[in-house]
Design a protein around this motif. Structure first.
Motif, PDB file in Angstrom:
ATOM      1  N   TYR A  22       0.849  -1.189   0.000  1.00  0.00           N
ATOM      2  CA  TYR A  22       0.000   0.000   0.000  1.00  0.00           C
ATOM      3  C   TYR A  22       0.883   1.237   0.000  1.00  0.00           C
ATOM      4  O   TYR A  22       2.044   1.209   0.435  1.00  0.00           O
ATOM      5  N   THR A  23       0.328   2.308  -0.492  1.00  0.00           N
ATOM      6  CA  THR A  23       1.021   3.595  -0.491  1.00  0.00           C
ATOM      7  C   THR A  23       0.577   4.385   0.725  1.00  0.00           C
ATOM      8  O   THR A  23      -0.623   4.527   0.987  1.00  0.00           O
ATOM      9  N   GLU A  24       1.543   4.875   1.480  1.00  0.00           N
ATOM     10  CA  GLU A  24       1.222   5.656   2.675  1.00  0.00           C
ATOM     11  C   GLU A  24       0.487   6.938   2.271  1.00  0.00           C
ATOM     12  O   GLU A  24       0.716   7.488   1.197  1.00  0.00           O
ATOM     13  N   ARG A  25      -0.385   7.372   3.149  1.00  0.00           N
ATOM     14  CA  ARG A  25      -1.186   8.569   2.866  1.00  0.00           C
ATOM     15  C   ARG A  25      -0.736   9.736   3.727  1.00  0.00           C
ATOM     16  O   ARG A  25      -0.385   9.559   4.886  1.00  0.00           O
ATOM     17  N   HIS A  26      -0.760  10.925   3.122  1.00  0.00           N
ATOM     18  CA  HIS A  26      -0.530  12.144   3.878  1.00  0.00           C
ATOM     19  C   HIS A  26      -1.900  12.765   4.145  1.00  0.00           C
ATOM     20  O   HIS A  26      -2.426  13.527   3.329  1.00  0.00           O
ATOM     21  N   ASP A  27      -2.477  12.411   5.276  1.00  0.00           N
ATOM     22  CA  ASP A  27      -3.847  12.843   5.590  1.00  0.00           C
ATOM     23  C   ASP A  27      -3.850  14.199   6.281  1.00  0.00           C
ATOM     24  O   ASP A  27      -4.345  14.348   7.405  1.00  0.00           O
ATOM     25  N   PHE A  28      -3.243  15.172   5.645  1.00  0.00           N
ATOM     26  CA  PHE A  28      -3.281  16.516   6.194  1.00  0.00           C
ATOM     27  C   PHE A  28      -3.311  17.512   5.026  1.00  0.00           C
ATOM     28  O   PHE A  28      -2.944  17.190   3.896  1.00  0.00           O
ATOM     29  N   SER A  29      -3.775  18.713   5.309  1.00  0.00           N
ATOM     30  CA  SER A  29      -3.833  19.759   4.270  1.00  0.00           C
ATOM     31  C   SER A  29      -3.619  21.125   4.906  1.00  0.00           C
ATOM     32  O   SER A  29      -3.872  21.317   6.107  1.00  0.00           O
ATOM     33  N   LYS A  30      -3.131  22.051   4.091  1.00  0.00           N
ATOM     34  CA  LYS A  30      -2.858  23.424   4.522  1.00  0.00           C
ATOM     35  C   LYS A  30      -1.933  23.439   5.738  1.00  0.00           C
ATOM     36  O   LYS A  30      -2.155  24.139   6.717  1.00  0.00           O
ATOM     37  N   ILE A  31      -0.882  22.621   5.661  1.00  0.00           N
ATOM     38  CA  ILE A  31       0.155  22.590   6.688  1.00  0.00           C
ATOM     39  C   ILE A  31       1.425  23.143   6.056  1.00  0.00           C
ATOM     40  O   ILE A  31       1.878  22.650   5.016  1.00  0.00           O
ATOM     41  N   VAL A  32       1.987  24.193   6.655  1.00  0.00           N
ATOM     42  CA  VAL A  32       3.197  24.816   6.115  1.00  0.00           C
ATOM     43  C   VAL A  32       4.261  24.867   7.195  1.00  0.00           C
ATOM     44  O   VAL A  32       3.998  24.639   8.386  1.00  0.00           O
ATOM     45  N   VAL A  33       5.487  25.203   6.765  1.00  0.00           N
ATOM     46  CA  VAL A  33       6.574  25.366   7.722  1.00  0.00           C
ATOM     47  C   VAL A  33       6.437  26.733   8.385  1.00  0.00           C
ATOM     48  O   VAL A  33       6.370  27.775   7.703  1.00  0.00           O
ATOM     49  N   GLY A  34       6.339  26.709   9.707  1.00  0.00           N
ATOM     50  CA  GLY A  34       6.221  27.952  10.460  1.00  0.00           C
ATOM     51  C   GLY A  34       7.421  28.174  11.353  1.00  0.00           C
ATOM     52  O   GLY A  34       8.019  27.223  11.861  1.00  0.00           O
ATOM     53  N   LYS A  35       7.763  29.454  11.559  1.00  0.00           N
ATOM     54  CA  LYS A  35       8.874  29.786  12.459  1.00  0.00           C
ATOM     55  C   LYS A  35       8.309  30.449  13.709  1.00  0.00           C
ATOM     56  O   LYS A  35       7.538  31.414  13.618  1.00  0.00           O
ATOM     57  N   VAL A  36       8.667  29.925  14.851  1.00  0.00           N
ATOM     58  CA  VAL A  36       8.207  30.481  16.120  1.00  0.00           C
ATOM     59  C   VAL A  36       9.047  31.725  16.436  1.00  0.00           C
ATOM     60  O   VAL A  36      10.265  31.629  16.650  1.00  0.00           O
ATOM     61  N   LEU A  37       8.400  32.872  16.445  1.00  0.00           N
ATOM     62  CA  LEU A  37       9.116  34.117  16.695  1.00  0.00           C
ATOM     63  C   LEU A  37       9.232  34.414  18.183  1.00  0.00           C
ATOM     64  O   LEU A  37      10.269  34.921  18.649  1.00  0.00           O
ATOM     65  N   SER A  38       8.154  34.104  18.913  1.00  0.00           N
ATOM     66  CA  SER A  38       8.190  34.382  20.357  1.00  0.00           C
ATOM     67  C   SER A  38       7.328  33.379  21.105  1.00  0.00           C
ATOM     68  O   SER A  38       6.411  32.783  20.538  1.00  0.00           O
ATOM     69  N   VAL A  39       7.666  33.190  22.373  1.00  0.00           N
ATOM     70  CA  VAL A  39       6.921  32.276  23.245  1.00  0.00           C
ATOM     71  C   VAL A  39       6.665  32.984  24.567  1.00  0.00           C
ATOM     72  O   VAL A  39       7.603  33.362  25.274  1.00  0.00           O
ATOM     73  N   GLU A  40       5.372  33.212  24.880  1.00  0.00           N
ATOM     74  CA  GLU A  40       4.993  33.879  26.126  1.00  0.00           C
ATOM     75  C   GLU A  40       4.130  32.939  26.965  1.00  0.00           C
ATOM     76  O   GLU A  40       3.414  32.091  26.436  1.00  0.00           O
ATOM     77  N   LYS A  41       4.202  33.121  28.262  1.00  0.00           N
ATOM     78  CA  LYS A  41       3.387  32.294  29.146  1.00  0.00           C
ATOM     79  C   LYS A  41       1.914  32.665  29.003  1.00  0.00           C
ATOM     80  O   LYS A  41       1.559  33.841  28.900  1.00  0.00           O
ATOM     81  N   HIS A  42       1.067  31.645  28.970  1.00  0.00           N
ATOM     82  CA  HIS A  42      -0.377  31.882  28.867  1.00  0.00           C
ATOM     83  C   HIS A  42      -0.859  32.515  30.173  1.00  0.00           C
ATOM     84  O   HIS A  42      -0.521  32.040  31.275  1.00  0.00           O
ATOM     85  N   PRO A  43      -1.668  33.575  30.073  1.00  0.00           N
ATOM     86  CA  PRO A  43      -2.074  34.269  31.304  1.00  0.00           C
ATOM     87  C   PRO A  43      -3.009  33.465  32.198  1.00  0.00           C
ATOM     88  O   PRO A  43      -3.093  33.741  33.402  1.00  0.00           O
TER      89      PRO A  43
END
Length: 799
Positions: free
Chosen positions: A36-57
């Protein structure tokens, strides 16, 4: 065994489609169960860069991240523990979907708006790793579609590998087969890597093999300064494709190399090895060991252990120990690559009920001459993926050398067996791809050297099979073979058994076939005295713990089964083997028995007569009829020795030898089988004795031309003298003209003296030469009376 198309193509070049490859492998003896051929069961997924990380209030374990996708910046609530500024990770945009089918939308999480989602590998269906975000390399373009990053889905083949092909429990083994099928070459992977300046591994660790039969070779390397961390995506994903869960970079490398080469490896945390010593020894009976799965196992002396100076650290060939596992604090690895005896690994794994990917390979036979190659492949990857520092020297203890098997192959025999016309050149052309060596070639003879990774190649016919596989069975032209004389001498025992079945079926018995394995509790009353139950070493259940000691045990089980289902009236027989452990011979006694059962009513109530139950004379008549049909008329009856009979019972003696018995089963044995009503009669006969004493040559016996003479003889005799003894002595003393004896009257009561019984026989005399006169008959009867009086004190009953 699962393999992927991309992984195979790293070792062999081919242009076959998945369909064509599946067919080619199946025709070569490696059945592809599915692909069988493996499936990529996802869409509209791109490479993102995390610019900042803040604590959730409003949440301690959540963070609020700003993610750049190249087309904009998004605020995302994240719960992953490994999120950090500057990292690159898959980002699911609004409207996108992940592997479980969930659609991503903007929503508030604890009062903070989240527009999208940072993803783990598990959420994309790329591996099982779900504990943290998928970390992408620093040079990955921001905004790149993840489908482009992952590449085209791979094709996975699930191949059924027979137990004689351990070499094919690997990517290299399957690739070698493809190379041989397609006529290409196998590409070897490099094992070169940077090593430390000259350092002697003996200064760090020593290995001592106590049993060279169970461990013929033990290789090991030391890798220092390793950093335990998650494996790169390509490694975790590839293992995921073949059904292996990613753990960490070091463990994943050992699993990766095992799948690649079929050589299991084990990584020890070096600092946990006491005394810096490895001892390969047998376990002590009752020794306990806790494996990596946190299960404690009680071992016997058959098991092989890998030990340090103080304790066992691994169960050889099966699983490592919890006390030496690699963890996040590990800095130095001792890498094991060994060859263990297949039979020993198989027996140990079965005894402790622990089967692993390692034991699966070791018990079929790994390549004893491939330990160093696999070890070095792993060391190279540990240097690349764990920043390891590999010591220049390594351990390679090889006390019992295993060399390639040499086999003589005849070109003539090959063509004769396959129905082909191949030349020696045609035949030897197949060998390089299979890595089969050629020692010499002279005329018809080719002396070959089978590689040690092929333990199935030991005979000429094995090599011929390899030639047939690669020549392709479809290319072998069917030829009508000359007629073969199929006549063979009849098996007399089998034929006689069929005759016995025919006789019993004619008497109204129905054949049953039951399991020959029974519980010890049910078998106990049927085991002959001074003998033991033939118990299995590894029974599948308590109810099937050993071999039945009597065929009657199976028949009573069948009666109980039918009685529980309202089938009370039964007339059954079975022919099968019985056995027990013979204390005198210090071995096992096994032979074939015939058994029969009469249970319940012989006739149910009807308009023409009342109901009638089976009785002793019914079972006696069945036995007498069977023996008569088999031509055995000179049998005797005597006392039974088995404890399961009631008083209405008798043994069967043929030529003075105890060959069976018949009668009524007692209440105790019926209760053992949970049969409520003890109305069961049965018989058993030793089939071997029946066969040996059967009438082999039947002769025609013409009916006498002269009339027979009947004579009734009534006698008084001691009550304790058995009827069969009296009949036997009448036959012995009546002379040659007595042709029939029949009991027609029996009395025991007030009319006869206490301790006596009155019995009357109808005797029939006849001669084939003349009409017998009264004087001859009376003389014969007088001889009988005199003989019975002398032996038993019998007298003629008064008129």
């Amino acid at each position: 065994m699962k393999v992927t198309l991309k992984w195979l193509k790293e070792f062999v070049d081919f242009s076959l489609t998945p369909d064509e490859l599946a067919h080619a492998l199946t025709m070569a003896g490696l059945e592809v169960e599915e692909f069988y051929t493996e499936r990529h069961d996802f869409s509209k997924i791109v490479v993102g860069k995390v610019l900042s990380v803040e604590k959730h209030p409003n949440a301690d374990r959540l963070t609020v991240c700003t993610v750049d996708t190249g087309d904009g910046q998004f605020s995302v609530v994240c719960g992953a523990p490994n999120v950090s500024p500057g990292m690159l990770s898959p980002f699911a945009m609004n409207g996108g979907t992940v592997a479980n089918g969930m659609k991503i939308t903007s929503r508030e999480v604890r009062g903070v708006k989240s527009s999208g989602m940072l993803c783990s590998e598990a959420e994309l269906g790329l591996s099982e790793r779900a504990a943290g975000l998928m970390v992408l390399p620093e040079n990955t373009p921001v905004g790149l579609n993840m489908e482009d990053y992952v590449g085209n889905p791979d094709t996975v083949f699930d191949i059924s590998i027979t137990s004689n092909r351990p070499d094919c429990l690997s990517i290299i083994g399957i690739a070698r087969e493809i190379a041989a099928i397609t006529g290409t070459s196998l590409k070897k992977q490099k094992t070169t890597f940077a090593v430390t300046p000259q350092e002697n591994i003996d200064d760090y660790i020593k290995v001592d093999i106590k049993n060279s039969f169970k461990c013929a070779r033990y290789s090991g390397r030391l890798i220092q300064n390793v950093k335990i961390k998650p494996s790169p995506f390509w490694l975790a994903s590839r293992l995921h494709s073949v059904g292996i869960r990613s753990i960490n970079n070091v463990v994943d490398i050992t699993n990766y190399i095992m799948m690649e080469t079929s050589q299991p490896l084990h990584a020890f945390d070096y600092k946990k090895l006491a005394g810096k010593t490895i001892n390969v020894r047998e376990a002590v009976d009752g020794e306990k060991f806790v494996t990596l799965d946190e299960q404690e196992h009680i071992l016997d002396k058959e098991a092989l252990l890998i030990c340090d100076a103080e304790k066992p650290v691994a169960l050889a060939g099966i699983m490592g120990g919890l006390n030496s596992e690699v963890d996040n604090s590990t800095e130095t690895i001792f890498l094991e690559s060994a060859y263990f005896d297949p039979g020993n690994i198989r027996r140990t794994a079965k005894k402790i009920d622990l089967f692993t990917e390692s034991s699966r390979r070791f018990e079929r036979g790994t390549d004893p001459n491939g330990t160093v190659f696999a070890m070095d492949r792993a060391a190279k990857l540990m240097q690349e993926l764990a920043d390891g520092r590999v010591l220049s020297s390594f351990i390679d203890n090889y006390p019992r050398k295993i060399t390639p098997v040499e086999i003589d192959l005849s070109v003539k025999n090959t063509n004769k067996l396959l129905g082909t016309n191949l030349s020696a050149e045609n035949i030897t052309a197949y060998f390089p791809a299979l890595e089969i060596g050629i020692n010499k070639q002279e005329n018809d003879l080719i002396q070959i050297k089978a590689p040690t990774f092929r333990p199935d190649l030991t005979r000429e016919v094995d090599i011929i099979e390899e030639i047939a596989r690669l020549y392709n069975y479809d290319n072998i032209i069917p030829v009508l073979a000359p007629p073969v004389n199929q006549e063979q001498e009849a098996n007399q025992k089998v034929n006689f058994k069929d005759q016995v079945r025919h006789y019993l079926a004619g008497f109204g018995f129905k054949e049953t076939v039951a399991y020959s394995l029974v519980s010890e509790k049910l078998a106990e009353p049927f085991i002959p005295s001074k003998n033991e139950f033939a118990q299995l070493l590894n029974p599948i259940s308590r109810d099937m713990a050993g071999f039945r000691p009597s065929i009657l045990l199976s028949l009573l089980t069948t009666v109980a089964y039918n009685r529980n289902r309202q089938k009370s009236n039964l007339r059954l027989y079975e022919i099968g083997n019985v056995a027990w452990k013979d204390q005198q011979k210090e071995g096992f006694t096994e032979f074939t028995q015939i058994g029969g059962i009469l249970a319940g009513k012989s006739q149910e109530q009807s308009w023409y007569g009342p109901e009638e139950s089976y009785n002793f004379y019914d079972i006696k008549g069945a036995v007498a009829a069977l023996l008569h049909k088999c031509g055995i008329n000179g049998y005797e009856q005597g006392q039974v020795v088995e404890p399961f009979w009631d008083v209405e019972s008798s043994s069967i003696l043929i030529n003075g030898k105890y060959c069976g018995a018949f009668g009524k089963f007692n209440q105790d044995v019926c209760s053992l089988f949970k049969i409520k009503v003890a109305d069961i009669y049965g018989f058993f006969i030793n089939y071997e004795e029946l066969f040996e004493n059967r009438l082999k040559d039947k002769k025609y016996d013409p009916v006498s031309k002269f009339p027979s003479v009947p004579f009734d003889l009534a006698i008084l005799i001691d009550a304790n003298i058995a009827l069969h003894e009296i009949e036997k002595e009448i036959k012995n003393s009546a002379g040659p003209h007595l042709i029939k004896i029949r009991l027609f009257d029996f009395y025991k009561g007030e009319q006869v003296k206490k301790g006596k019984k009155s019995i009357a026989f109808s005797l029939t005399f006849s001669s084939k030469e003349c009409t017998l006169g009264d004087e001859e008959v009376e003389q014969a009867v007088n001889n009988v009376l005199a003989h019975l009086n002398k032996l038993f004190g019998a007298v003629l009953r008064p008129g």
